[in-house]
Structure formats: structure tokens, C-alpha cells
Design an enzyme around this catalytic site. Structure first.
Site, short mmCIF file in Angstrom:
data_model
loop_
_atom_site.label_atom_id
_atom_site.label_comp_id
_atom_site.label_asym_id
_atom_site.label_seq_id
_atom_site.Cartn_x
_atom_site.Cartn_y
_atom_site.Cartn_z
N ASP A 164 -3.06 -6.69 11.39
CA ASP A 164 -2.10 -7.70 10.93
C ASP A 164 -1.81 -7.61 9.43
OD1 ASP A 164 -4.66 -8.61 10.26
OD2 ASP A 164 -4.47 -10.51 11.34
N GLN A 167 -7.18 -8.23 13.55
CA GLN A 167 -8.10 -7.11 13.39
C GLN A 167 -9.50 -7.42 13.93
OE1 GLN A 167 -6.82 -6.30 8.97
NE2 GLN A 167 -7.67 -4.42 9.79
N HIS A 168 -10.25 -6.33 14.14
CA HIS A 168 -11.70 -6.34 14.35
C HIS A 168 -12.15 -6.77 15.74
CE1 HIS A 168 -11.50 -6.09 10.05
NE2 HIS A 168 -11.30 -7.38 9.87
#
Length: 479
Positions: A238, A79-80
Site C-alpha cells: 500500500d 502489507q505483511h
């Protein structure tokens, strides 16, 4: 009738493009039975050229037998991360990953701009479910605007790692075809899980402009198709993909002990935590996934094993030689600083060392209990948002340790189930692919055998001693 007439024998692929590697599983769409799998490494570092992910995916797919006979594919990803694309769809600069901390100052700026730690924290949490920290995409975009203005000007679109891989798998070069899902969008800092809309006002505040953003695909929806005609599922972050792979439902809390520690709950209501301790993410099914992360998890065991000169199996055996509570020895395990609580410069501390506790078994037990008490603090924070856990699903590499399992049952305060080891992010992506292929109202039910219930008497005194040691530790760190 299903979208593709799904039947036993149809194959789906799930991809886990994580920080360290790319994993691929190919499963039967109806039963979930594993058919084949593959894996390839990613380069180290906190910024990575996305082409490395693509090459690793091709290598993992080759090891997994390719996609020629696969009817649907979905991608679960770290992520991110910030992937910036120019007007031609070319990558502007290496992607900044979730664990790149150079935007910590930008995160603090964004909170201050909306009123400071308390007022600003609430404003951000109510707007998008999270309070900016260095891991979130919006802070990386602020950093880019301030430190690399030319690259910021070249940025025509911003997407996340799994978005970029889904787009690449589609064969498209059109930025209008970029897609994401609600779970990964909820970790950007500019999409609201409550409204289901981008907060472009916050993005413009952070970046100075609003680049093109991926279309958010509904849970179970179709993002695109590959050039060969295979369905591409929405994909997922995830943690959401892992929850889907585990079959987690409302009332389940997933406690993952890997490099970092993660506690996630499945909830029917969104989370607003002004402190930022609990991130109010969305899940991959239409529900919500309040999440707490700790920096110190399995590496606490690595450090203890190294100090004692043993491997992880021997560390577990030593820990089980000591009584619950390690005779009063307590480790506050902030060995790499800590994220929960937010103490990036903290160190760890050992309390209650005496002649009777200065033993190898006591130290091994204190290490196990210290990391689990830190995760139990995270569980408390999730519960404080309204989640009512019926059980904890214990996963991650450290879940294989008998000492970790026993101590978890004593410390977490809820029944503990340990599923068999597996690639749960990739499995969740595969299940999502089967869902998109079927066109059904909910994901397919895949039987998962082998989950073990761990029984142990609760030991609240262990957490009480840890809480006392933690407060003494925090008092020492206070300015």
C-alpha cells in the site's frame, strides 16, 4: 511499440485492498482521468478469512461497473499479512494481518537468535533491510510454527494479501502461478531489496521449512492475465502504491496522517538501519522506500476533539486560535503506546500546563503539534539514512485540517505540498496497470492538478520544546 497498443480510451483498474475496506478506481490508461469507482467494507479484526477480501472486491467492482471493458488491473494491498495455502490452494487458517501483535515474542526471538538487539538488529537489517517486529510476515510464520504446528505442516505456500487477490483474479489454482512484487516482498522479512532474492535461510530458521513463495514480478511487468484476457500488473504494497499514485520521485517524502502515521522517502539507494526504526522497503518503480511508522496519528486528534466536545473542523479552528507552540503546552502523544520509538506499553503526557495554557485552544494546538512532532522525529530518522528531502507531500484524512497544514509547514522543516484528497493506493495500482499494459520503460505521466503549497515560517522552538518534554517522558518510563 507498446505491449497492447495503449491509446486514449483504454481503461485500467486499480484496487486498494486495505485493512478496513476495498476501493476500486477505473481510469483512462493514457490520461489518468477517473471514469468510475466503487468501495466495499472489510470486517474488523486482526485476523481475517481471505474470502472476505474476495467478496468485498466483487462488491466494489460491481459498484465500479465491473471489469468487462478494462484492459489491465493491478492490486495494491495492506502489507505483511500472512496468507497460508495448502497443496490444493485452499486457505489453511485466517490470515494474520499486519496489526496482529501476537508474534511480538517471536520477533524478539528471531533478533536474539542472530546475536541480540544490537548485533542481531544489524544482521537482519543488512540481510533483508528490516529488523523483525510483530507486523512482518516472518514473525507470524514463527508464531504459527510454534503455536499451530499442524497448520504449519499443512502450509504448502505463503503469500501476501495482494498476492492472493492477484492470483484469484487470474483464475489459477496452481501455486506455481503465485506472484508478488518487490515492494510487498520487502516487507516480509525474508526477501532482500538489495539482492532481489529471497533469503530462504532466514525463512527456514523462522518456520522450520521453506514453503513455495510467489515469483517476484519486475516493476511494470505482467503477473498474469484474467480469464477474459485483461493484463494483471505486478501489484504493490500500500505505501509503495500510494507513492506511485502521488507521482512521488526521489527527493519527495510522503507524510501520511491516517489511523497511523507514516513517513516514506523515495531513494535511489537501499536503507540499512540496525535499530529497526527505518524499514528498508523497496518501491514500485525499482527504487527504494525507507519508511517510518508511528502508532499515534489522526486518533490523537480524535481524542482531543472528544475531550473538548467538538468536531474536527472546530478542533482545527480552536488550534488556530492559539499561538504556535501553544504557549508552552506540549503533548507527548503516546496514547496507544508507540512504535517509533518502540514503547508498546507507553502512555501520553501533557507538559507545561499553567493557568495561561489551561485553555481549549492551547490543548487543541498541543494535540496537533504533538502528533506532527512525532512524525518529524520519523522524518529525521529517514534523513539520517541519507535521504535528502526537497519537499513533504502531506496526505491522509488529517491533511484536510487547516491547523495540521499550518503546523506541518512550521514543524517539518521542508516545504509542504498538500495534494487533493484521493484514493492514492488505488490510483497507484491503476497507474501500475497502465504501465504493464503499455510495456514501457517507466509508468505513464498522469497530470495531477490541485496540489497546494503551504507557506509558514519555520518554528524550530516548537520541536525543541517537544524534544525536551519527550526526553523527560522517556526518563520517567525508564526502569
Amino acid at each position: 511499440m507498446t505491449r497492447e497498443g495503449t491509446r486514449t480510451g483504454d481503461l485500467v483498474a486499480g484496487i486498494d485492498s486495505s485493512t478496513q475496506s476495498c476501493k476500486v478506481v477505473v481510469r483512462d490508461a493514457t490520461t489518468g482521468a477517473l471514469v468510475r469507482q466503487g468501495r466495499a467494507a472489510h470486517p474488523d479484526g486482526t485476523e481475517v478469512q481471505p474470502d472476505h477480501w474476495w467478496r468485498a472486491l466483487q462488491a466494489a467492482l460491481e459498484e465500479a461497473g465491473g471489469l468487462d471493458d478494462v484492459a489491465a488491473v493491478s492490486v495494491g494491498g495492506q502489507q505483511h499479512g500472512m496468507v497460508c495455502l495448502d497443496e490444493d490452494g485452499e486457505v489453511v487458517r485466517p490470515a494474520l494481518l499486519w496489526n496482529d501483535t501476537r508474534s511480538a515474542g517471536a520477533a524478539a526471538e528471531l533478533v536474539r537468535e542472530l546475536g541480540g538487539p544490537e548485533v542481531g538488529g544489524r544482521a537482519w537489517a543488512e540481510a533483508v533491510g528490516v529488523v523483525p517486529v510483530a507486523s512482518f510476515t516472518i514473525t507470524k510464520l514463527r508464531w504459527l510454527a510454534h503455536h499451530e504446528p499442524e497448520n504449519a505442516r499443512r502450509t504448502a505456500a505463503v503469500c501476501l494479501p495482494h498476492d492472493w487477490l492477484t492470483w484469484k483474479l487470474s483464475g489459477s489454482r496452481d501455486l506455481a502461478d503465485l506472484t508478488t512484487d518487490r515492494s510487498d516482498a520487502s516487507g516480509t522479512g525474508y526477501w532482500s531489496a538489495v539482492s532481489g532474492e529471497y533469503r530462504t535461510d532466514l525463512l527456514e530458521r523462522a518456520f522450520g521449512s521453506v514453503p513455495h513463495l510467489p515469483r517476484v514480478v519486475a516493476p511494470g511487468g505482467v503477473a498474469a492475465r484474467t480469464p477474459s484476457g485483461a493484463v494483471l500488473g505486478a501489484g504493490a504494497g500500500d505505501n509503495a502504491a500510494a507513492a506511485l499514485g502521488l507521482g512521488a520521485v526521489e527527493g519527495d517524502v510522503v507524510v501520511s496522517i491516517g489511523t497511523s502515521g507514516v513517513v516514506t522517502g523515495v531513494s535511489s539507494t537501499p536503507t540499512v538501519d540496525p535499530s529497526g526504526t527505518v524499514a528498508g522497503f523497496a518501491d514500485a518503480t525499482g527504487l527504494y522506500l525507507p519508511l517510518v511508522a508511528t502508532l499515534n496519528a489522526a486518533r490523537v486528534l480524535d481524542a482531543a476533539a472528544g475531550l473538548l466536545g467538538v468536531d474536527h473542523q472546530q478542533l482545527a479552528e480552536l488550534a488556530l486560535e492559539a499561538p504556535s507552540g501553544a504557549g508552552g503546552l506540549v503533548l507527548v502523544p503516546y496514547l496507544e503506546g508507540e512504535r517509533t520509538p518502540n514503547l508498546p506499553d507507553a502512555t501520553g503526557s501533557l507538559h507545561g500546563i499553567t493557568l495561561s495554557t489551561a485553555t481549549r485552544p492551547a490543548l487543541a494546538r498541543a494535540a496537533v503539534e504533538g502528533l506532527l512532532c512525532g512524525l518529524a522525529d520519523g522524518l529525521d530518522a529517514v534523513v539520517a539514512t541519507g535521504v535528502r528531502p526537497a519537499r513533504a507531500l502531506l496526505v491522509g484524512g488529517a491533511a484536510a485540517s487547516g491547523a495540521v497544514r499550518t503546523a506541518a509547514a512550521e514543524i517539518l522543516g521542508v516545504p509542504v505540498d498538500v495534494p487533493p484528497a484521493g484514493e492514492y493506493v488505488a490510483d497507484g495500482a491503476a497507474r501500475q496497470a497502465a504501465w504493464a499494459l503499455a510495456g514501457s520503460a517507466s509508468p505513464p505521466e498522469w497530470e495531477r492538478a490541485g496540489t497546494v503549497r503551504v507557506e509558514a515560517a519555520p518554528r524550530p522552538e516548537v520541536r525543541a520544546r517537544y524534544a525536551e518534554a519527550r526526553e523527560r517522558h522517556l526518563d520517567r518510563l525508564a526502569p
